[in-house]
Design a protein around this motif. Structure first.
Motif, PDB file in Angstrom:
ATOM      1  N   GLN A   1      -8.951   2.523   1.105  1.00  0.00           N
ATOM      2  CA  GLN A   1      -7.352   2.179   1.798  1.00  0.00           C
ATOM      3  C   GLN A   1      -7.946   0.528   1.796  1.00  0.00           C
ATOM      4  O   GLN A   1      -8.497  -0.018   1.626  1.00  0.00           O
ATOM      5  CB  GLN A   1      -8.523   1.693   3.610  1.00  0.00           C
ATOM      6  CG  GLN A   1      -8.152   0.571   3.791  1.00  0.00           C
ATOM      7  CD  GLN A   1      -8.947   0.422   5.457  1.00  0.00           C
ATOM      8  OE1 GLN A   1      -9.653   1.809   6.047  1.00  0.00           O
ATOM      9  NE2 GLN A   1      -8.517  -0.629   6.141  1.00  0.00           N
ATOM     10  N   ALA A   2      -6.256   0.340   0.878  1.00  0.00           N
ATOM     11  CA  ALA A   2      -6.240  -0.367   0.049  1.00  0.00           C
ATOM     12  C   ALA A   2      -6.492  -2.469   0.567  1.00  0.00           C
ATOM     13  O   ALA A   2      -5.964  -2.269   2.119  1.00  0.00           O
ATOM     14  CB  ALA A   2      -4.758  -0.544  -0.861  1.00  0.00           C
ATOM     15  N   GLY A   3      -7.051  -2.513  -0.467  1.00  0.00           N
ATOM     16  CA  GLY A   3      -6.933  -4.446   0.269  1.00  0.00           C
ATOM     17  C   GLY A   3      -6.545  -4.843  -0.698  1.00  0.00           C
ATOM     18  O   GLY A   3      -5.219  -4.992  -0.562  1.00  0.00           O
ATOM     19  N   VAL A   4      -6.742  -5.855  -2.014  1.00  0.00           N
ATOM     20  CA  VAL A   4      -6.079  -6.750  -2.978  1.00  0.00           C
ATOM     21  C   VAL A   4      -5.517  -5.512  -4.157  1.00  0.00           C
ATOM     22  O   VAL A   4      -5.280  -5.708  -4.340  1.00  0.00           O
ATOM     23  CB  VAL A   4      -6.978  -7.800  -3.457  1.00  0.00           C
ATOM     24  CG1 VAL A   4      -7.391  -9.631  -2.477  1.00  0.00           C
ATOM     25  CG2 VAL A   4      -7.993  -7.296  -3.792  1.00  0.00           C
ATOM     26  N   HIS A   5      -6.362  -4.385  -3.925  1.00  0.00           N
ATOM     27  CA  HIS A   5      -6.449  -4.022  -5.352  1.00  0.00           C
ATOM     28  C   HIS A   5      -5.501  -2.426  -4.785  1.00  0.00           C
ATOM     29  O   HIS A   5      -6.266  -1.663  -3.357  1.00  0.00           O
ATOM     30  CB  HIS A   5      -7.556  -3.319  -5.340  1.00  0.00           C
ATOM     31  CG  HIS A   5      -7.100  -2.093  -7.237  1.00  0.00           C
ATOM     32  ND1 HIS A   5      -6.917  -2.251  -7.904  1.00  0.00           N
ATOM     33  CD2 HIS A   5      -7.878  -0.253  -6.755  1.00  0.00           C
ATOM     34  CE1 HIS A   5      -7.153  -1.453  -8.648  1.00  0.00           C
ATOM     35  NE2 HIS A   5      -7.592   0.050  -7.408  1.00  0.00           N
ATOM     36  N   VAL A   6      -4.729  -2.413  -5.015  1.00  0.00           N
ATOM     37  CA  VAL A   6      -3.480  -1.182  -3.851  1.00  0.00           C
ATOM     38  C   VAL A   6      -3.594   0.057  -4.626  1.00  0.00           C
ATOM     39  O   VAL A   6      -3.789   0.903  -4.461  1.00  0.00           O
ATOM     40  CB  VAL A   6      -2.069  -1.747  -4.213  1.00  0.00           C
ATOM     41  CG1 VAL A   6      -1.228  -0.581  -3.294  1.00  0.00           C
ATOM     42  CG2 VAL A   6      -1.381  -2.526  -3.130  1.00  0.00           C
ATOM     43  N   GLY A   7      -3.415  -0.330  -6.659  1.00  0.00           N
ATOM     44  CA  GLY A   7      -3.826   1.371  -6.509  1.00  0.00           C
ATOM     45  C   GLY A   7      -3.171   1.258  -8.322  1.00  0.00           C
ATOM     46  O   GLY A   7      -3.244  -0.263  -8.673  1.00  0.00           O
ATOM     47  N   PHE A   8      -2.586   2.151  -8.755  1.00  0.00           N
ATOM     48  CA  PHE A   8      -2.159   2.175  -9.844  1.00  0.00           C
ATOM     49  C   PHE A   8      -1.059   0.898 -10.250  1.00  0.00           C
ATOM     50  O   PHE A   8       0.419   0.769  -9.529  1.00  0.00           O
ATOM     51  CB  PHE A   8      -1.790   3.340 -10.209  1.00  0.00           C
ATOM     52  CG  PHE A   8      -2.067   4.552 -10.171  1.00  0.00           C
ATOM     53  CD1 PHE A   8      -3.720   5.202 -11.120  1.00  0.00           C
ATOM     54  CD2 PHE A   8      -2.280   5.844  -9.413  1.00  0.00           C
ATOM     55  CE1 PHE A   8      -4.110   5.726 -10.976  1.00  0.00           C
ATOM     56  CE2 PHE A   8      -3.224   6.936  -9.619  1.00  0.00           C
ATOM     57  CZ  PHE A   8      -3.816   7.311 -10.337  1.00  0.00           C
TER      58      PHE A   8
ATOM     59  N   ALA B   1       1.274  -1.230   0.274  1.00  0.00           N
ATOM     60  CA  ALA B   1       0.076  -0.002  -0.006  1.00  0.00           C
ATOM     61  C   ALA B   1       1.231   1.354   0.047  1.00  0.00           C
ATOM     62  O   ALA B   1       2.087   1.291   1.003  1.00  0.00           O
ATOM     63  CB  ALA B   1      -0.680   0.201   1.109  1.00  0.00           C
ATOM     64  N   LEU B   2       0.358   2.230  -0.754  1.00  0.00           N
ATOM     65  CA  LEU B   2       0.999   3.409  -0.257  1.00  0.00           C
ATOM     66  C   LEU B   2       1.047   4.520   0.507  1.00  0.00           C
ATOM     67  O   LEU B   2       0.306   4.283   1.756  1.00  0.00           O
ATOM     68  CB  LEU B   2       0.486   4.505  -1.925  1.00  0.00           C
ATOM     69  CG  LEU B   2       0.823   4.186  -3.251  1.00  0.00           C
ATOM     70  CD1 LEU B   2      -0.065   4.362  -4.466  1.00  0.00           C
ATOM     71  CD2 LEU B   2       2.343   4.017  -4.150  1.00  0.00           C
ATOM     72  N   PRO B   3       1.499   5.293   0.942  1.00  0.00           N
ATOM     73  CA  PRO B   3       2.144   5.973   1.911  1.00  0.00           C
ATOM     74  C   PRO B   3       0.732   6.801   1.775  1.00  0.00           C
ATOM     75  O   PRO B   3       0.763   7.856   1.231  1.00  0.00           O
ATOM     76  CB  PRO B   3       2.949   7.032   2.141  1.00  0.00           C
ATOM     77  CG  PRO B   3       4.294   6.066   0.950  1.00  0.00           C
ATOM     78  CD  PRO B   3       3.571   5.572  -0.506  1.00  0.00           C
ATOM     79  N   GLU B   4       0.209   7.403   3.712  1.00  0.00           N
ATOM     80  CA  GLU B   4      -0.499   7.053   3.484  1.00  0.00           C
ATOM     81  C   GLU B   4      -0.669   9.397   2.647  1.00  0.00           C
ATOM     82  O   GLU B   4      -0.007   9.881   2.945  1.00  0.00           O
ATOM     83  CB  GLU B   4      -1.286   7.986   4.789  1.00  0.00           C
ATOM     84  CG  GLU B   4      -2.012   8.966   4.999  1.00  0.00           C
ATOM     85  CD  GLU B   4      -2.760   8.986   6.490  1.00  0.00           C
ATOM     86  OE1 GLU B   4      -3.707   9.628   7.366  1.00  0.00           O
ATOM     87  OE2 GLU B   4      -1.656   8.717   7.505  1.00  0.00           O
TER      88      GLU B   4
END
Length: 265
Positions: free
Chosen positions: A121-128, A3-6
């Motif tokens: 708030q990431a679960g299995v999908h973190v983002g880009f 997960a990326l930083p807040e």
């Protein structure tokens, strides 16, 4: 993928009445391909560049009528806690916190000046899965008529350091996670925000040639609101798609001039 930083931009999506039209437009302008629509999650459809997830599009919920717009999501380790800070800082929680299967938890919110944004708030999908390369997310700016409210709000909600452009009359600040700039804030003046247009977050997507991308965009019925213009950060333009969603284009490889000095706030 951790997960990326807040406070770091981690995802972008947009709602379109004409989903197939949006696919054709962004497929041509940005080279995106699209996955299968997820009926379980309102036909949410991911966009890909070089096989990597870069954004998503979704049709409006039944009975809902809203202007098409891009929404930027900022990373949070605890969406419920972030929602409480949003309220405490004078913002509005429009939706959520809402779990989206095992993908993560989302919040849709507005700052005190009416700027809509998301929290993820990431679960299995973190983002880009791809950034800072043609066809993917590159930068974002809060463009607001009430910059003082944004300046107080965002660092109260997220652990941002703040710097501003030094000297001159250009009202521009940057929110940083540690020493990394992650989000801009521009006071809306002149052509950046037409009369009657709401304050918003402008999401920039990278291209390998801004002028060529504008050619594809206008041929598909898109509009150019500002630019193209050279800058020390890249050649950029503020544009809109045929359904009215505003966004930015930037060629990160074409830089002109020295980056301006900044100073702490």
């Amino acid at each position: 993928m951790a997960a990326l930083p807040e406070g770091t931009p981690c995802w972008a999506d947009a709602m379109f009445t004409d989903l197939e039209g949006a696919k054709a437009f962004y497929g041509d302008v940005l080279g995106w391909t699209f996955g299968e629509s997820s009926s379980e999650f309102g036909n949410y459809t991911q966009a890909y560049s070089d096989g990597k997830a870069v954004a998503a599009i979704v049709p409006p919920m039944p009975g809902a009528e809203a202007q098409s717009a891009w929404c930027l999501y900022l990373a949070s380790p605890d969406a419920a806690a972030t929602a409480e800070r949003i309220r405490a800082a004078g913002g509005e929680v429009v939706m959520g916190p809402m779990a989206v299967g095992d993908f993560g938890t989302m919040v849709i919110a507005r700052d005190p000046g009416g700027v809509t944004f998301g929290v993820w708030q990431a679960g299995v999908h973190v983002g880009f899965e791809k950034q800072d390369a043609p066809g993917s997310y590159a930068w974002a700016e809060v463009i607001t008529r009430e910059p003082g409210k944004a300046d107080a709000f965002f660092p109260a909600v997220f652990p941002y350091n703040v710097r501003k452009m030094a000297g001159g009359d250009f009202d521009y600040r940057m929110f940083l996670v540690g020493d990394r700039p992650v989000l801009g804030r521009m006071g809306a003046e002149g052509d950046f925000l037409p009369p009657g247009a709401p304050s918003y977050v402008s999401v920039y997507f990278a291209v390998d040639d801004t002028d060529a991308a504008i050619g594809r965009l206008t041929a598909r019925g898109g509009k150019v609101y500002f630019g193209p213009m050279d800058s020390p950060f890249g050649r950029f333009a503020a544009v809109g798609d045929p359904q009215g969603a505003a966004f930015g284009l930037i060629d990160l490889g074409r830089t002109v001039g020295e980056r301006p000095a900044t100073e702490s706030v």
